[in-house]
Design a protein around this motif. Structure first.
Motif, short mmCIF file in Angstrom:
data_model
loop_
_atom_site.label_atom_id
_atom_site.label_comp_id
_atom_site.label_asym_id
_atom_site.label_seq_id
_atom_site.Cartn_x
_atom_site.Cartn_y
_atom_site.Cartn_z
N GLU A 11 4.07 10.54 -10.24
CA GLU A 11 3.87 10.10 -8.87
C GLU A 11 5.24 9.60 -8.40
N VAL A 12 5.96 10.46 -7.71
CA VAL A 12 7.30 10.08 -7.27
C VAL A 12 7.21 8.91 -6.29
N LEU A 13 6.32 9.03 -5.33
CA LEU A 13 6.02 7.94 -4.39
C LEU A 13 4.56 8.09 -3.98
N GLY A 14 3.94 6.97 -3.63
CA GLY A 14 2.54 7.03 -3.20
C GLY A 14 1.64 6.14 -4.02
N LYS A 15 2.03 4.90 -4.20
CA LYS A 15 1.26 3.97 -5.02
C LYS A 15 -0.03 3.57 -4.32
N HIS A 16 -1.15 3.96 -4.87
CA HIS A 16 -2.48 3.57 -4.38
C HIS A 16 -2.70 3.96 -2.91
N THR A 17 -2.23 5.14 -2.55
CA THR A 17 -2.42 5.61 -1.17
C THR A 17 -3.44 6.74 -1.07
N GLY A 21 -6.78 7.84 1.95
CA GLY A 21 -6.51 8.87 2.93
C GLY A 21 -5.07 8.96 3.35
N GLY A 22 -4.17 8.48 2.49
CA GLY A 22 -2.75 8.50 2.80
C GLY A 22 -2.02 9.66 2.15
N SER A 23 -0.70 9.56 2.16
CA SER A 23 0.17 10.60 1.60
C SER A 23 0.73 10.17 0.26
N ASP A 277 -0.74 -3.60 4.94
CA ASP A 277 0.69 -3.43 5.15
C ASP A 277 1.31 -2.55 4.07
N HIS A 278 0.82 -2.68 2.84
CA HIS A 278 1.37 -1.81 1.79
C HIS A 278 1.05 -0.36 2.08
N PHE A 279 -0.19 -0.08 2.43
CA PHE A 279 -0.58 1.30 2.73
C PHE A 279 0.28 1.89 3.83
N LEU A 280 0.46 1.14 4.91
CA LEU A 280 1.24 1.63 6.04
C LEU A 280 2.70 1.85 5.66
N THR A 281 3.25 0.93 4.88
CA THR A 281 4.65 1.04 4.47
C THR A 281 4.87 2.23 3.56
N GLU A 282 4.05 2.35 2.54
CA GLU A 282 4.24 3.38 1.53
C GLU A 282 3.91 4.78 2.07
N SER A 283 2.73 4.90 2.68
CA SER A 283 2.24 6.21 3.10
C SER A 283 2.87 6.71 4.39
N GLU A 284 2.99 5.81 5.37
CA GLU A 284 3.36 6.26 6.71
C GLU A 284 4.85 6.13 7.01
N SER A 285 5.58 5.39 6.20
CA SER A 285 7.01 5.19 6.46
C SER A 285 7.88 5.71 5.32
#
Length: 396
Positions: A11-17, A21-23, A277-285
């Protein structure tokens, strides 16, 4: 004989996303689980190179194994396949693996997926109408594989107990939807490919398995599930307030793209605010920026995105242990282009991006520096040098 190879994944990036429904940005690796299946006399027997002896399994019969035993994963598969497709043919299964256990590289998901794919092939399930009505492409296959772990119903294939984790399908997507030499950016619930990003030919991932087990059992499983349950509570509050019926955070963002109302519904709970905030930061940004940087060859910016992911995991998600935080810091101090932990957290592994030619020496030096700070855990740590590899495949 029926033989399959199922890779582990990074998992290069995407911790618990994914389950929200995230990326995520993922890759299969060149290590994994190999399953060999031959006709048996009665029932299903399973053996592995990791433990002596054989297990005898039958659908609907509790094998009375201790919590966390690998045989429970095999039993979950047998139960689910039999429930969805009927009786399975007698078989003798042999499993071998070169993935580090409890490392965050998805050894357990690779084990489950190998048994599903092997037994499905051995029993001719892909040729049945039931399979073809429900599993039409690789994304469907990844979703169905995940349901063997989380126990959820998939389309018309009724759910079962699973293995007790409330996770998503990121691991399984990486295992069956990856391309050699590329990272895949996927969106989840449902699974869809957003883009593929070529991985630099002159770079490798060096992984250190921290020596702190990332097991999906006991206290570690409970901590993992708490992160998942927090997203469920957020969406329940959102639906109650708005009258919508969204399933995951990713759906809510369609109606609230700036997350202003989402923040309102969790404003009384600091823990839920951090989780959002974690979801938004990790998945969307972070993930879109990291993919763009890598596609443009801007490895410095890619590394900064990995640093941001690590900070967000420590400060917002709260799934890090001191050892994984230290490994990410040490890797950057040694000159890695980027480094961050990955997987469920609460242990597991950290990847560092380094040039191919420097990878073996970097791995040795990194482990030595880790040993200086955490000698006990470093005694259990191992290093792996790998690159993005192809997806699961049948072996001739």
């Amino acid at each position: 004989m029926t033989r399959w190879f199922v890779p582990g994944r990074i998992e290069v990036l995407g911790k618990h996303t994914d389950y929200a429904g995230g990326s995520t940005l993922v890759a299969a690796v060149d290590r994994g689980v190999t399953i060999s299946i031959e006709p048996g006399d009665s029932g299903i027997t399973v053996s592995t190179d990791a433990a002596p002896g054989e297990l005898s399994l039958a659908a609907g019969h509790d094998p009375k194994l201790p919590a966390g035993h690998w045989g429970r994963y095999a039993q979950a598969v047998v139960d689910r396949l039999a429930a969805n497709f009927g009786d399975l043919a007698p078989a003798r299964i042999r499993l071998t693996s070169d993935l580090p256990l409890a490392s965050g590289m998805s050894s357990s998901s690779a084990l489950v997926s190998a048994i599903v794919l092997g037994l499905a092939d051995f029993n001719g399930l892909p040729d049945t109408r039931t399979w073809q009505d429900n599993i039409t492409d690789d994304a469907d296959l990844a979703g169905y594989l995940a349901c063997h772990e989380n126990g959820m119903t998939f389309k018309n294939l009724v759910g079962a107990a699973g293995v007790g984790t409330f996770g998503g399908s990121e691991d399984h997507t990486a295992m069956v939807c990856s391309k050699d030499g590329q990272l895949g950016q996927f969106r989840f619930c449902p699974i869809r490919l957003q883009q593929r990003v070529p991985f630099p030919e002159d770079m490798s991932f060096v992984v250190i398995v921290s020596g702190v087990a990332a097991e999906k059992t006991g206290a570690a499983r409970d901590l993992y599930n708490a992160a998942s349950l927090a997203t469920r509570e957020i969406i329940e509050r959102w639906n109650s307030t708005t009258g919508r019926e969204d399933a995951v955070l990713g759906d809510a963002l369609v109606a609230d793209p700036n997350a202003e109302k989402l923040h309102e519904v969790v404003s009384d709970r600091a823990d839920l605010t951090r989780r959002l905030d974690h979801f938004l930061t990790e998945s969307e940004s972070i993930i879109p920026e990291a993919s763009k940087a890598l596609a443009c060859g801007d490895l410095e910016r890619f590394g900064r995105m990995a640093d941001e992911s690590q900070r967000a995991a420590e400060d917002l998600l709260g799934n890090q242990v001191p050892q994984t935080s230290a490994l990410a810091r040490i890797a950057r101090e040694l000159g890695a282009t980027g480094a961050t932990s990955f997987g469920a957290g609460f242990g597991g592994s950290v990847w560092a991006l380094v040039p191919n030619a420097e990878a073996p020496e970097f791995a040795s030096t990194w482990l030595g520096k880790y040993r200086d700070e955490y000698s006990e855990e470093a005694g259990q740590a191992v290093t792996v040098v790998t690159r993005p590899g192809p997806s699961a495949r049948r072996l001739d």
